[in-house]
Design an enzyme around this catalytic site. Structure first.
Site, mmCIF file in Angstrom:
data_model
loop_
_atom_site.group_PDB
_atom_site.id
_atom_site.type_symbol
_atom_site.label_atom_id
_atom_site.label_comp_id
_atom_site.label_asym_id
_atom_site.label_seq_id
_atom_site.Cartn_x
_atom_site.Cartn_y
_atom_site.Cartn_z
ATOM 1 C CG ASN A 9 -2.020 1.369 1.093
ATOM 2 O OD1 ASN A 9 -1.718 2.245 0.114
ATOM 3 N ND2 ASN A 9 -2.657 1.400 2.492
ATOM 4 C CE LYS A 11 -0.134 3.442 4.832
ATOM 5 N NZ LYS A 11 0.192 3.984 6.176
ATOM 6 C CG HIS A 97 -5.689 2.078 5.241
ATOM 7 N ND1 HIS A 97 -5.219 3.192 5.747
ATOM 8 C CD2 HIS A 97 -4.567 1.181 4.509
ATOM 9 C CE1 HIS A 97 -3.791 2.406 6.319
ATOM 10 N NE2 HIS A 97 -3.905 1.234 5.907
ATOM 11 C CD GLU A 99 -3.291 6.142 6.656
ATOM 12 O OE1 GLU A 99 -2.165 5.349 7.241
ATOM 13 O OE2 GLU A 99 -2.457 5.529 5.373
ATOM 14 C CD GLU A 169 -5.581 -0.733 8.677
ATOM 15 O OE1 GLU A 169 -4.696 -0.080 8.060
ATOM 16 O OE2 GLU A 169 -6.654 0.040 8.541
ATOM 17 N N GLY A 175 2.692 3.013 11.400
ATOM 18 C CA GLY A 175 3.978 3.875 10.631
ATOM 19 C C GLY A 175 3.910 3.985 11.859
ATOM 20 C CB SER A 215 5.129 -1.650 11.550
ATOM 21 O OG SER A 215 4.706 0.388 11.744
#
Length: 257
Positions: A9, A11, A97, A99, A169, A175, A215
């Protein structure tokens, strides 16, 4: 029984020139993925067409989008449709996701609408689920993830189970450099598979791939991928470098042999 799926991904990284450079770097390392490993890259929408051209030279590496709208067309400024993704050559799309949920207000209902539309137009889907650090500390992480899966898969027919991938996730590990321990990952992946058994049949649920998306990097990929219910990774930062992305693919290959 389940091929590993190593998915990148990207992003909001890599425009057209950077996408071409990165994929050509992968192609210099390998032009064909190992038999037991499937690969997936998900660049920004502006770079999908460029990616599709380069990927013709890498067998086993598929193209995916990071988002899609649930309508065919219309006055939805800045959005892209499933038909547009099909035309470009996308096989997959990432949905829900964390985000997208946090920064763009996507609800479980919106995620479900995108799931149903994507499946209806023959796209494979990577549904993201996960809990915050607060939810984990409150021992609400399993309930949170269970609700997300059940909501996302509402009205999905059993015949479409083969097009479903789940990415777990833990939001607190995205991150941040933090990673769930292998035991924590396996515990959640096993629970997710049990939820899938309630949505579909046990036979179908056993075939669905569940990726770890917090991660994963070359230094921790082996211990995570060794877990019986961890079927690959949704890779963030490590997918932006050809050598680290292909190293994770090689680790999956060694474990699948």
């Amino acid at each position: 029984m389940r091929n590993f799926l190593i998915a990148g991904n990207w992003k909001m990284n890599c425009g057209i020139s950077a996408t071409t450079e990165l994929l050509n770097g992968i192609k210099e390392i390998t032009t064909s993925l190992p038999k037991g490993v499937d690969g997936l890259v998900c660049p920004p929408s502006i770079s999908l067409h460029a990616a599709a051209n380069v990927l013709q030279g890498i067998e086993g590496l598929s193209l995916g989008a990071q988002n899609v709208h649930f309508e065919d067309n219309g006055a939805y400024t800045g959005e892209i449709s499933t038909q547009m993704l099909n035309e470009i050559g996308c096989e997959y799309v990432i949905l829900g996701h964390s985000e997208r949920r946090e920064y763009f207000g996507e609800t479980d209902k919106i995620v479900n609408a995108k799931v149903l539309k994507s499946l209806d137009d023959d796209l494979k889907i990577v549904i993201c689920v996960g809990e915050s650090l607060k939810e984990r500390k409150a021992d609400e992480h399993k309930l949170r993830v269970r609700k997300q899966i059940q909501a996302a898969l509402t009205a999905v027919e059993e015949k479409d189970a083969a097009k479903v991938v789940i990415a777990y996730e833990p939001i607190w590990a995205i991150g941040t450099g933090e990673t769930a321990t292998p035991d924590q990952a396996q515990e959640m992946h096993k629970m997710i598979r049990s939820v899938l058994e309630g949505v579909f049949s046990q036979k179908k649920a056993e075939k669905i791939r569940i990726l770890y998306g917090g991660s994963m990097k070359p230094h921790n990929a082996e211990e995570l991928l060794q877990q019986p219910d961890v079927d690959g990774g949704l890779i963030g930062g490590a997918s932006l470098k050809a050598d680290s992305f292909t190293e994770i693919i090689d680790i999956a290959d060694q474990l699948s042999s």
